[in-house]
Design a protein around this motif. Structure first.
Motif, PDB file in Angstrom:
ATOM      1  N   THR A 297      10.409  -4.087  -6.727  1.00 25.52           N
ATOM      2  CA  THR A 297      10.197  -2.640  -7.094  1.00 25.52           C
ATOM      3  C   THR A 297      10.028  -2.809  -8.919  1.00 25.52           C
ATOM      4  O   THR A 297      10.291  -3.730  -9.322  1.00 25.52           O
ATOM      5  CB  THR A 297      11.118  -1.527  -6.702  1.00 25.52           C
ATOM      6  OG1 THR A 297      12.571  -1.624  -7.557  1.00 25.52           O
ATOM      7  CG2 THR A 297      11.374  -1.546  -5.012  1.00 25.52           C
TER       8      THR A 297
ATOM      9  N   LYS B  23      12.040   3.470  -4.073  1.00 19.27           N
ATOM     10  CA  LYS B  23      11.107   2.844  -5.098  1.00 19.27           C
ATOM     11  C   LYS B  23       9.948   2.325  -4.397  1.00 19.27           C
ATOM     12  O   LYS B  23      10.044   1.380  -3.681  1.00 19.27           O
ATOM     13  CB  LYS B  23      11.847   2.067  -6.023  1.00 19.27           C
ATOM     14  CG  LYS B  23      13.034   2.377  -6.649  1.00 19.27           C
ATOM     15  CD  LYS B  23      12.911   3.801  -7.418  1.00 19.27           C
ATOM     16  CE  LYS B  23      14.198   3.979  -8.247  1.00 19.27           C
ATOM     17  NZ  LYS B  23      15.214   4.714  -7.413  1.00 19.27           N
ATOM     18  N   PRO B  24       8.736   2.581  -4.860  1.00 18.00           N
ATOM     19  CA  PRO B  24       7.486   1.929  -4.336  1.00 18.00           C
ATOM     20  C   PRO B  24       7.817   0.200  -4.545  1.00 18.00           C
ATOM     21  O   PRO B  24       8.196  -0.055  -5.414  1.00 18.00           O
ATOM     22  CB  PRO B  24       6.359   2.240  -5.439  1.00 18.00           C
ATOM     23  CG  PRO B  24       6.748   3.790  -5.871  1.00 18.00           C
ATOM     24  CD  PRO B  24       8.131   3.518  -6.048  1.00 18.00           C
ATOM     25  N   ILE B  25       7.290  -0.370  -3.571  1.00 19.13           N
ATOM     26  CA  ILE B  25       7.275  -1.938  -3.416  1.00 19.13           C
ATOM     27  C   ILE B  25       5.986  -2.371  -4.042  1.00 19.13           C
ATOM     28  O   ILE B  25       5.107  -2.051  -3.732  1.00 19.13           O
ATOM     29  CB  ILE B  25       7.336  -2.330  -1.972  1.00 19.13           C
ATOM     30  CG1 ILE B  25       8.703  -1.595  -1.225  1.00 19.13           C
ATOM     31  CG2 ILE B  25       7.196  -4.003  -1.987  1.00 19.13           C
ATOM     32  CD1 ILE B  25       8.674  -2.241   0.252  1.00 19.13           C
ATOM     33  N   THR B  26       6.270  -3.298  -5.252  1.00 20.22           N
ATOM     34  CA  THR B  26       5.046  -3.914  -5.896  1.00 20.22           C
ATOM     35  C   THR B  26       4.967  -5.278  -5.575  1.00 20.22           C
ATOM     36  O   THR B  26       3.983  -5.753  -5.710  1.00 20.22           O
ATOM     37  CB  THR B  26       5.594  -4.033  -7.412  1.00 20.22           C
ATOM     38  OG1 THR B  26       6.790  -4.632  -7.561  1.00 20.22           O
ATOM     39  CG2 THR B  26       5.595  -2.478  -8.068  1.00 20.22           C
TER      40      THR B  26
ATOM     41  N   VAL C 150       8.250   3.629   4.999  1.00 21.37           N
ATOM     42  CA  VAL C 150       6.867   3.593   5.071  1.00 21.37           C
ATOM     43  C   VAL C 150       6.303   5.017   5.670  1.00 21.37           C
ATOM     44  O   VAL C 150       7.128   5.938   6.199  1.00 21.37           O
ATOM     45  CB  VAL C 150       6.095   2.527   6.232  1.00 21.37           C
ATOM     46  CG1 VAL C 150       6.829   1.454   5.505  1.00 21.37           C
ATOM     47  CG2 VAL C 150       6.850   2.915   7.472  1.00 21.37           C
TER      48      VAL C 150
ATOM     49  N   ARG D 237       7.996  10.561   6.066  1.00 18.91           N
ATOM     50  CA  ARG D 237       8.199   9.038   6.070  1.00 18.91           C
ATOM     51  C   ARG D 237       9.120   8.647   7.031  1.00 18.91           C
ATOM     52  O   ARG D 237       9.960   9.463   7.753  1.00 18.91           O
ATOM     53  CB  ARG D 237       9.147   8.878   4.834  1.00 18.91           C
ATOM     54  CG  ARG D 237       8.463   9.283   3.314  1.00 18.91           C
ATOM     55  CD  ARG D 237       7.486   8.457   2.778  1.00 18.91           C
ATOM     56  NE  ARG D 237       7.828   7.086   2.307  1.00 18.91           N
ATOM     57  CZ  ARG D 237       7.063   6.053   2.054  1.00 18.91           C
ATOM     58  NH1 ARG D 237       5.730   6.459   2.089  1.00 18.91           N
ATOM     59  NH2 ARG D 237       7.284   5.078   1.800  1.00 18.91           N
TER      60      ARG D 237
ATOM     61  N   LYS E 188       0.742  -1.303   0.088  1.00 19.92           N
ATOM     62  CA  LYS E 188       0.112  -0.060   0.217  1.00 19.92           C
ATOM     63  C   LYS E 188       0.855   1.186   0.070  1.00 19.92           C
ATOM     64  O   LYS E 188       0.624   2.109  -0.518  1.00 19.92           O
ATOM     65  CB  LYS E 188      -0.951  -0.106   1.258  1.00 19.92           C
ATOM     66  CG  LYS E 188      -1.924   1.084   1.343  1.00 19.92           C
ATOM     67  CD  LYS E 188      -3.190   0.757   2.064  1.00 19.92           C
ATOM     68  CE  LYS E 188      -4.174   1.955   1.856  1.00 19.92           C
ATOM     69  NZ  LYS E 188      -4.952   2.141   0.674  1.00 19.92           N
ATOM     70  N   ALA E 189       1.815   1.295   0.843  1.00 17.39           N
ATOM     71  CA  ALA E 189       2.604   2.488   0.958  1.00 17.39           C
ATOM     72  C   ALA E 189       4.258   2.475   1.107  1.00 17.39           C
ATOM     73  O   ALA E 189       4.968   3.277   1.672  1.00 17.39           O
ATOM     74  CB  ALA E 189       2.031   3.259   1.947  1.00 17.39           C
ATOM     75  N   GLY E 190       4.789   1.200   0.874  1.00 19.24           N
ATOM     76  CA  GLY E 190       6.104   0.992   1.331  1.00 19.24           C
ATOM     77  C   GLY E 190       7.219   1.397   0.301  1.00 19.24           C
ATOM     78  O   GLY E 190       6.640   1.172  -0.795  1.00 19.24           O
ATOM     79  N   THR E 191       8.438   1.682   0.459  1.00 19.17           N
ATOM     80  CA  THR E 191       9.258   2.005  -0.561  1.00 19.17           C
ATOM     81  C   THR E 191      10.424   1.247  -0.223  1.00 19.17           C
ATOM     82  O   THR E 191      10.913   0.822   1.137  1.00 19.17           O
ATOM     83  CB  THR E 191       9.606   3.364  -0.682  1.00 19.17           C
ATOM     84  OG1 THR E 191      10.145   3.962   0.508  1.00 19.17           O
ATOM     85  CG2 THR E 191       8.641   4.286  -1.302  1.00 19.17           C
TER      86      THR E 191
END
Length: 177
Positions: A109, A92-95, A148, A132, A85-88
């Motif tokens: 990512t 980079k955004p975690i997919t 996060v 963050r 939902k909101a982590g990096t």
């Protein structure tokens, strides 16, 4: 008069002797039975006491309730919701986030996948980076920053920084030694 006093004394001893039978009294009190219809409640209408588990069963239940998740799957489930939902990971955004085995996590990512071997991670602590919260983690193969949102957020994030730091600490602690 002596006969009367003796009779009264005997009656008093008999009543006192009746009070020394704790099993009978305890059973009556445990059942909620106050002696039948004396208080207006017929003995047949008094509900039976609930069955009490044996002490062994109680010990087994408390041991089950305190079972430690030695696979780290519980913490990984909490982390997965927050990270997607909101982590990096390294900014980079975690997919995708996954726990590989008990002690390795993989963060995917758009630029690729990075892993952390928690057996080789020493102490780590988060730091406030404005809006963050960032955790710098070094497993000997490189330093990675997990980010996060800071502060209280709507669920499922909640206090994401505290949840992430706590869950990763559990994983790291369980993999040491």
């Amino acid at each position: 008069m002596k006969v009367s006093r003796a009779w009264i004394l005997g009656l008093g001893l008999a009543v006192a002797a009746c009070g020394t039978q704790p099993e009978s009294i305890a059973a009556t009190n445990a059942a909620g039975n106050d002696g039948g219809e004396i208080s207006g409640t017929p003995a047949a209408d008094v509900p039976a006491p609930a069955a009490q588990p044996s002490p062994l069963a109680a010990d087994e239940q408390s041991a089950d309730a305190q079972t430690i998740d030695s696979s780290n799957q519980t913490g990984a489930g909490v982390l997965n919701q927050i990270f997607l939902k909101a982590g990096t990971f390294d900014g980079k955004p975690i997919t995708r986030f996954e726990l590989r085995g008990k002690c390795e996590t993989a963060f995917t990512t758009a630029e690729g996948t990075g892993t952390i071997d928690w057996r080789k991670v020493g102490n780590f602590a988060g730091r406030d980076a404005g809006d963050r919260w960032e955790l710098a983690v070094d497993d000997g193969r490189g330093n990675h920053v997990i980010g996060v949102p800071a502060g209280e957020q709507p669920e499922p994030l909640g206090n994401a920084s505290a949840r992430v730091e706590s869950a990763l600490s559990v994983i790291a602690d369980s993999c040491q030694g």
